[in-house]
Design a protein around this motif. Structure first.
Motif, PDB file in Angstrom:
ATOM      1  N   LEU A 154      11.089  10.289 -17.061  1.00 30.58           N
ATOM      2  CA  LEU A 154      11.101  11.116 -15.860  1.00 30.58           C
ATOM      3  C   LEU A 154       9.700  11.516 -15.427  1.00 30.58           C
ATOM      4  O   LEU A 154       9.468  11.798 -14.243  1.00 30.58           O
ATOM      5  CB  LEU A 154      11.931  12.385 -16.093  1.00 30.58           C
ATOM      6  CG  LEU A 154      13.443  12.194 -16.247  1.00 30.58           C
ATOM      7  CD1 LEU A 154      14.103  13.528 -16.554  1.00 30.58           C
ATOM      8  CD2 LEU A 154      14.040  11.582 -14.993  1.00 30.58           C
ATOM      9  N   LEU A 155       8.752  11.552 -16.368  1.00 29.47           N
ATOM     10  CA  LEU A 155       7.392  11.994 -16.067  1.00 29.47           C
ATOM     11  C   LEU A 155       6.372  10.879 -16.251  1.00 29.47           C
ATOM     12  O   LEU A 155       5.214  11.137 -16.526  1.00 29.47           O
ATOM     13  CB  LEU A 155       7.024  13.192 -16.955  1.00 29.47           C
ATOM     14  CG  LEU A 155       7.927  14.418 -16.840  1.00 29.47           C
ATOM     15  CD1 LEU A 155       7.455  15.522 -17.771  1.00 29.47           C
ATOM     16  CD2 LEU A 155       7.982  14.921 -15.399  1.00 29.47           C
ATOM     17  N   SER A 156       6.808   9.648 -16.090  1.00 36.11           N
ATOM     18  CA  SER A 156       5.891   8.522 -16.200  1.00 36.11           C
ATOM     19  C   SER A 156       5.296   8.194 -14.836  1.00 36.11           C
ATOM     20  O   SER A 156       5.713   8.735 -13.813  1.00 36.11           O
ATOM     21  CB  SER A 156       6.630   7.307 -16.761  1.00 36.11           C
ATOM     22  OG  SER A 156       7.682   6.919 -15.886  1.00 36.11           O
ATOM     23  N   GLY A 157       4.325   7.288 -14.827  1.00 38.49           N
ATOM     24  CA  GLY A 157       3.722   6.870 -13.575  1.00 38.49           C
ATOM     25  C   GLY A 157       2.317   7.415 -13.411  1.00 38.49           C
ATOM     26  O   GLY A 157       1.890   8.336 -14.119  1.00 38.49           O
ATOM     27  N   PRO A 158       1.573   6.859 -12.463  1.00 39.66           N
ATOM     28  CA  PRO A 158       0.189   7.299 -12.250  1.00 39.66           C
ATOM     29  C   PRO A 158       0.139   8.706 -11.668  1.00 39.66           C
ATOM     30  O   PRO A 158       1.033   9.118 -10.905  1.00 39.66           O
ATOM     31  CB  PRO A 158      -0.350   6.267 -11.243  1.00 39.66           C
ATOM     32  CG  PRO A 158       0.868   5.766 -10.528  1.00 39.66           C
ATOM     33  CD  PRO A 158       1.968   5.774 -11.550  1.00 39.66           C
ATOM     34  N   PRO A 159      -0.891   9.467 -11.992  1.00 37.83           N
ATOM     35  CA  PRO A 159      -1.020  10.841 -11.468  1.00 37.83           C
ATOM     36  C   PRO A 159      -1.514  10.838 -10.022  1.00 37.83           C
ATOM     37  O   PRO A 159      -2.701  11.005  -9.753  1.00 37.83           O
ATOM     38  CB  PRO A 159      -2.027  11.481 -12.424  1.00 37.83           C
ATOM     39  CG  PRO A 159      -2.861  10.343 -12.908  1.00 37.83           C
ATOM     40  CD  PRO A 159      -1.968   9.154 -12.958  1.00 37.83           C
ATOM     41  N   MET A 160      -0.601  10.678  -9.080  1.00 39.67           N
ATOM     42  CA  MET A 160      -0.964  10.617  -7.657  1.00 39.67           C
ATOM     43  C   MET A 160      -0.909  11.977  -6.966  1.00 39.67           C
ATOM     44  O   MET A 160      -1.416  12.136  -5.860  1.00 39.67           O
ATOM     45  CB  MET A 160      -0.058   9.634  -6.937  1.00 39.67           C
ATOM     46  CG  MET A 160      -0.243   8.191  -7.382  1.00 39.67           C
ATOM     47  SD  MET A 160       0.820   7.043  -6.475  1.00 39.67           S
ATOM     48  CE  MET A 160       2.409   7.489  -7.153  1.00 39.67           C
ATOM     49  N   GLY A 161      -0.228  12.927  -7.544  1.00 37.73           N
ATOM     50  CA  GLY A 161      -0.117  14.241  -6.916  1.00 37.73           C
ATOM     51  C   GLY A 161       1.122  14.374  -6.065  1.00 37.73           C
ATOM     52  O   GLY A 161       1.927  15.276  -6.261  1.00 37.73           O
ATOM     53  N   VAL A 162       1.307  13.491  -5.093  1.00 35.18           N
ATOM     54  CA  VAL A 162       2.485  13.546  -4.234  1.00 35.18           C
ATOM     55  C   VAL A 162       3.650  12.864  -4.932  1.00 35.18           C
ATOM     56  O   VAL A 162       3.461  11.987  -5.778  1.00 35.18           O
ATOM     57  CB  VAL A 162       2.208  12.877  -2.872  1.00 35.18           C
ATOM     58  CG1 VAL A 162       1.123  13.614  -2.126  1.00 35.18           C
ATOM     59  CG2 VAL A 162       1.830  11.412  -3.054  1.00 35.18           C
ATOM     60  N   GLY A 163       4.864  13.269  -4.584  1.00 38.18           N
ATOM     61  CA  GLY A 163       6.046  12.674  -5.182  1.00 38.18           C
ATOM     62  C   GLY A 163       7.214  13.644  -5.160  1.00 38.18           C
ATOM     63  O   GLY A 163       7.158  14.725  -4.563  1.00 38.18           O
ATOM     64  N   LEU A 164       8.288  13.246  -5.821  1.00 36.16           N
ATOM     65  CA  LEU A 164       9.508  14.056  -5.829  1.00 36.16           C
ATOM     66  C   LEU A 164       9.291  15.414  -6.478  1.00 36.16           C
ATOM     67  O   LEU A 164       9.734  16.449  -5.966  1.00 36.16           O
ATOM     68  CB  LEU A 164      10.621  13.309  -6.568  1.00 36.16           C
ATOM     69  CG  LEU A 164      11.609  12.493  -5.737  1.00 36.16           C
ATOM     70  CD1 LEU A 164      12.625  11.822  -6.639  1.00 36.16           C
ATOM     71  CD2 LEU A 164      12.305  13.370  -4.712  1.00 36.16           C
ATOM     72  N   LEU A 165       8.629  15.435  -7.629  1.00 35.10           N
ATOM     73  CA  LEU A 165       8.433  16.696  -8.333  1.00 35.10           C
ATOM     74  C   LEU A 165       7.551  17.642  -7.519  1.00 35.10           C
ATOM     75  O   LEU A 165       7.828  18.847  -7.442  1.00 35.10           O
ATOM     76  CB  LEU A 165       7.819  16.444  -9.708  1.00 35.10           C
ATOM     77  CG  LEU A 165       7.657  17.660 -10.610  1.00 35.10           C
ATOM     78  CD1 LEU A 165       8.985  18.354 -10.822  1.00 35.10           C
ATOM     79  CD2 LEU A 165       7.044  17.260 -11.950  1.00 35.10           C
ATOM     80  N   THR A 166       6.520  17.108  -6.906  1.00 32.20           N
ATOM     81  CA  THR A 166       5.648  17.940  -6.069  1.00 32.20           C
ATOM     82  C   THR A 166       6.423  18.537  -4.904  1.00 32.20           C
ATOM     83  O   THR A 166       6.275  19.725  -4.591  1.00 32.20           O
ATOM     84  CB  THR A 166       4.470  17.107  -5.542  1.00 32.20           C
ATOM     85  OG1 THR A 166       3.770  16.530  -6.651  1.00 32.20           O
ATOM     86  CG2 THR A 166       3.519  17.969  -4.732  1.00 32.20           C
ATOM     87  N   SER A 167       7.251  17.719  -4.253  1.00 31.42           N
ATOM     88  CA  SER A 167       8.037  18.234  -3.125  1.00 31.42           C
ATOM     89  C   SER A 167       9.022  19.299  -3.577  1.00 31.42           C
ATOM     90  O   SER A 167       9.241  20.297  -2.885  1.00 31.42           O
ATOM     91  CB  SER A 167       8.782  17.088  -2.437  1.00 31.42           C
ATOM     92  OG  SER A 167       9.712  16.476  -3.322  1.00 31.42           O
ATOM     93  N   GLY A 168       9.611  19.116  -4.769  1.00 27.16           N
ATOM     94  CA  GLY A 168      10.523  20.136  -5.276  1.00 27.16           C
ATOM     95  C   GLY A 168       9.822  21.447  -5.574  1.00 27.16           C
ATOM     96  O   GLY A 168      10.360  22.530  -5.316  1.00 27.16           O
ATOM     97  N   ILE A 169       8.596  21.377  -6.093  1.00 28.60           N
ATOM     98  CA  ILE A 169       7.833  22.594  -6.384  1.00 28.60           C
ATOM     99  C   ILE A 169       7.464  23.323  -5.093  1.00 28.60           C
ATOM    100  O   ILE A 169       7.576  24.557  -4.999  1.00 28.60           O
ATOM    101  CB  ILE A 169       6.581  22.249  -7.206  1.00 28.60           C
ATOM    102  CG1 ILE A 169       6.982  21.722  -8.587  1.00 28.60           C
ATOM    103  CG2 ILE A 169       5.680  23.473  -7.349  1.00 28.60           C
ATOM    104  CD1 ILE A 169       5.826  21.205  -9.412  1.00 28.60           C
ATOM    105  N   ILE A 170       7.032  22.580  -4.073  1.00 26.64           N
ATOM    106  CA  ILE A 170       6.699  23.207  -2.794  1.00 26.64           C
ATOM    107  C   ILE A 170       7.937  23.844  -2.170  1.00 26.64           C
ATOM    108  O   ILE A 170       7.876  24.953  -1.624  1.00 26.64           O
ATOM    109  CB  ILE A 170       6.079  22.160  -1.842  1.00 26.64           C
ATOM    110  CG1 ILE A 170       4.781  21.611  -2.423  1.00 26.64           C
ATOM    111  CG2 ILE A 170       5.819  22.778  -0.473  1.00 26.64           C
ATOM    112  CD1 ILE A 170       3.729  22.651  -2.690  1.00 26.64           C
TER     113      ILE A 170
END
Length: 307
Positions: A154-170
């Motif tokens: 669930l927390l894999s992938g390059p550290p791009m900043g934007v994404g599903l988790l970021t949108s959920g936090i905002i």
């Protein structure tokens, strides 16, 4: 014997209230009809597969709602899961623990967050939060959490900043004022005799709050949760900035995705073909039904809840 004039106004008042209620119902039906009419070419062309297909390619005129639907539901779920415990904690603090001279200014400050335009949250999320999130938590998770079962995928992938988790936090930041305000007001409506009786049998403050006060506001708490979820489902501009705009379904929450509202906002002005426009309106129809089902189910559950 003549009827006083003030009583003659009662039938007119009832008719006016009935007309307002019917007007709202008529507007909803008109909106539904307009959405069905606009989305009909896409529904006729793709059938029920439109709701389950993950294809979204304007060049080949292949459209499906699954990608946007997935992003909408997952980002809203993340927002609710993050905001609910924080909202309960802040509401309890303001209503039960905070001194009165401090509670009012803190309450006003938190409620003012609801007046911040969503585009401001989106810009802050893109230019401030996303870089910090990528260099901080995402980089740390890539080094320490990839070997953890389930959590690693669930927390894999390059550290791009934007994404599903970021949108959920905002989104969690955006719905937090609603949750906090409603929870605080629900706690303040409870009679003091309830607190005094519980303290009188030797309960601690923690026991009073967790075993008496919070269970006593289960109904209002559930209503606040549904209102916050409705706000998260329909959010547009903030999500458009930080979700990434990728028409893919990825297992990792770090990866870019899209939502219904973000897809409509990004593509509607540039859509040229009739099928493309009809598919975007079809996404709006999907969002309408999701919101209607969530709110309707919540109303039914609250009515069935024992007193």
């Amino acid at each position: 014997m003549s009827i006083p004039s003030r009583f003659r106004l009662d039938p007119l008042f009832r008719q006016a209230c009935l007309s307002c209620a019917l007007l709202i119902a008529g507007l909803m039906l008109a909106l539904l009809g307009e959405l069905l009419q606009g989305a009909w070419p896409a529904l006729q062309h793709f059938g029920l597969g439109f709701f389950f297909s993950s294809d979204w390619d304007p060049l080949s005129q292949q459209f499906g709602a699954a990608n946007a639907l997935y992003g909408t539901l997952i980002s809203s779920l993340i927002a609710v899961l993050l905001a609910l415990p924080v909202g309960i904690g802040i509401g309890v603090f303001l209503a039960e623990l905070c001194p009165r001279w401090l509670s009012r200014p803190l309450s006003i400050a938190i409620e003012l967050l609801a007046a911040v335009p969503s585009i401001i949250y989106g810009m802050w999320g893109l230019f401030v939060f996303a870089p910090w999130f990528a260099n901080g938590f995402q980089a740390w998770a890539g080094e320490h959490l990839l070997d953890v079962p389930l959590l690693g995928s669930l927390l894999s992938g390059p550290p791009m900043g934007v994404g599903l988790l970021t949108s959920g936090i905002i989104l969690a930041f955006m719905i937090l004022p609603i949750l906090t305000s409603l929870i605080k007001e629900a706690l303040r409506t409870l009679p003091n005799v309830l607190r005094e009786a519980t303290y009188g049998i030797g309960a601690t403050q923690f026991e009073v709050i967790t075993r008496v006060l919070l269970p006593a506001i289960k109904g209002p708490l559930f209503g606040a949760l549904i209102l916050a979820l409705g706000r998260a489902l329909g959010e547009t501009m903030a999500i458009t900035f930080v979700i990434g705009g990728a028409q893919d379904i990825q297992q990792s929450l770090f990866m870019p995705a899209t939502s219904i509202s973000a897809t409509i906002a990004e593509q509607f002005n540039e859509a040229t073909g009739g099928l493309h426009i009809a598919s975007l309106i079809g996404l709006g129809l999907v969002l309408f039904f999701i919101t209607f089902l969530v709110m309707g189910s919540a109303r039914l559950l609250m009515h069935r809840r024992p007193a």
